[in-house]
Enzyme design. Sequence first.
Site, PDB file in Angstrom:
ATOM      1  N   ASP A  98       0.819  -1.201  -0.037  1.00  0.00           N
ATOM      2  CA  ASP A  98      -0.045   0.190  -0.098  1.00  0.00           C
ATOM      3  C   ASP A  98       0.881   1.267   0.123  1.00  0.00           C
ATOM      4  OD1 ASP A  98      -1.809   2.193   0.534  1.00  0.00           O
ATOM      5  OD2 ASP A  98      -2.183   1.449   2.391  1.00  0.00           O
ATOM      6  N   LYS A 124       2.676  11.206  -3.594  1.00  0.00           N
ATOM      7  CA  LYS A 124       1.540  10.498  -4.174  1.00  0.00           C
ATOM      8  C   LYS A 124       0.552  11.632  -4.736  1.00  0.00           C
ATOM      9  CE  LYS A 124      -1.825   7.232  -2.921  1.00  0.00           C
ATOM     10  NZ  LYS A 124      -2.324   6.228  -1.824  1.00  0.00           N
ATOM     11  N   GLU A 173      -7.134   0.669  -4.359  1.00  0.00           N
ATOM     12  CA  GLU A 173      -7.158   0.446  -2.864  1.00  0.00           C
ATOM     13  C   GLU A 173      -8.578  -0.076  -2.321  1.00  0.00           C
ATOM     14  OE1 GLU A 173      -5.876   4.222  -1.802  1.00  0.00           O
ATOM     15  OE2 GLU A 173      -3.879   3.937  -2.443  1.00  0.00           O
ATOM     16  N   ASP A 177     -12.786   5.501   1.975  1.00  0.00           N
ATOM     17  CA  ASP A 177     -11.372   5.674   2.318  1.00  0.00           C
ATOM     18  C   ASP A 177     -10.830   7.080   2.334  1.00  0.00           C
ATOM     19  OD1 ASP A 177      -8.716   5.615   2.095  1.00  0.00           O
ATOM     20  OD2 ASP A 177      -8.262   4.264   0.668  1.00  0.00           O
TER      21      ASP A 177
END
Length: 570
Positions: free
Chosen positions: A31, A93, A194, A216
């Site tokens: 992850d 990211k 994800e 999320d």
Amino acid sequence: MTDEARFDTLPADANRPDPDLPASDLIMGIDLGTTYSCVAIVQDDFPKVIASGKGLRTLPSMVAVDEKGRLLVGEEARRQLLINPTNTIYGAKRFIGRNFYSKEVEVLSKHFSYAVVPIGEMSAGAQIGERTFSLPQVSALILNELRCNVCEYLKENVSQAVISVPAYYSENQREAVRQAGRIADIDVVRIINEPTAAALAYGLNRNFDQKLLVYDLGGGTFDASLLEVYENVFKVISTGGDTFLGGVDFDDRVMDFILDSYEQAEGEILQCDSVITQRLKEASERAKIDLSAKHQTSIDLPYITVSSGKFKDFQMELDREKLVELTEDLVDRTIQVCHEVLEAARAQTGDVASVILVGGQTRMPMVVEKVSDFFGKAPTKGVHPDEVVACGAALMAHSLGTEQSVRLIDVLPMSIGARQPNGKSKILFEANCTLPTDREVGVTTTHDDQLAIEVFLYQGESENAVENEFLGAFVITGFEKAAKGKIKIVAQLKLNQESILEVTAKNYETGEPLHVQMIVRPPVALNDLTTDALPATTNDESAGEIETPQEKTKSKRFKGLRNFIRKISD
Ligand code: AMP
């Protein structure tokens, strides 16, 4: 080494797995998070998070150089963030795979204390001290560190991974993650979304037949995905999100409040350099996290500034109610996205059997309350928000190497369209279409004696193509000169499971295969265009009437912008 090539490998001083370790065929699940990253493997059929040598189960997604120019990755980088913020890269990211000249990069770079610089024609990179890193290189350093932890733990050289990305990532961002894997010498066998990974960790082998919603809310992004789970089939029905909504936005609200409170109390504005800003960010995040467990917290900022030659402290109280007031609209935005995700799937809140919370920010009580109120049920307990995605990626990785049948059915997160000569986007693949999928489009010339047709592809929902993200283009050649509109071409566009695009083309009249080439340069100003043509028949009914024998056509694979660049420079 050329400037470009310098970014294609890990820096020379990066950690490496011990070269004497025996090779392993195990595939790890990673992850790659905005704030923290995590790696897991499956042992005895159970996912296991692999901690660092120091026992830390998650790795800060940070890269830094210290005052001597030495490379620091993970926890060591995080530790120096407070004292040396301009030399510490975090939140990479949020930039990865984005065009340096895009609005998103312009907005984001204002929030970070390190310098965001252009690399090559349009990529964004980070400059810290004397050193410049490409963003895939920054991610590669994180991946490499996690890999080293796994190698160290297993005493084997593990070099394959399934890596998770936000469901809302564009094709360019996904390709940049694949590139990060290549830089780290990791074979990325699969990119998994994800939420799908989270659903897998929750629902694998549990004989569910239900709809799940994965909510999320991490450090920088928000995703909501509705999945249908039956017999180890994980089918994403719809997905939505906001790549500009995450924990840092909550921190920013608290920070603004501290600054306002300071001004009111002291009668002057707090002058912030990068170190003070970083201290404020840390204090804001700490207060926010504290208020998940307590109702009241104090914010202490000793020696925050100098006044009349003396150090000055600042102290204030913050309670949960105030935090709710400062950030409620952010949580409401996430609920609105959940609403849209259900609407896109024509589902009701009552259809959702379980809600899975992922990401550190979901520990905030207001998030749990609002999610419970909206869905009419409490989120599922027993899922670790920081580890569930890595565990799901590891389970996916494990299933690839075994007989176990796990089927993931994903959807395209954002529409892909072609730019028409009037600047409007013609949608070729609509958001939330199930992958893999293909479309046939008719393309024709728009000028007499035209020898090439360029089709520019963008991803996003704006009807003005240029407001979306430029993905790349394909150029069709190999047809005869003719009067405009005489040449009719059928292009077949195939999006595979991982949304990698493959394009073939043939002459509609003769069936003759045509040459398809990808280009990378962004389109010139609209009125400069001389060669691009719009798909003439892009609706499904008319496209469906055209048959394209696959074996006769030449094919080119599109793996996002990065590969376009590579092809061009080959
Ligand atoms: P992730 O990207 O999933 O690691 O999420 C990181 C975000 O979660 C950061 O913005 C953290 O500040 C936030 N976070 C972590 N723990 C908590 C907590 N207990 N309460 C509120 N936010 C938290």
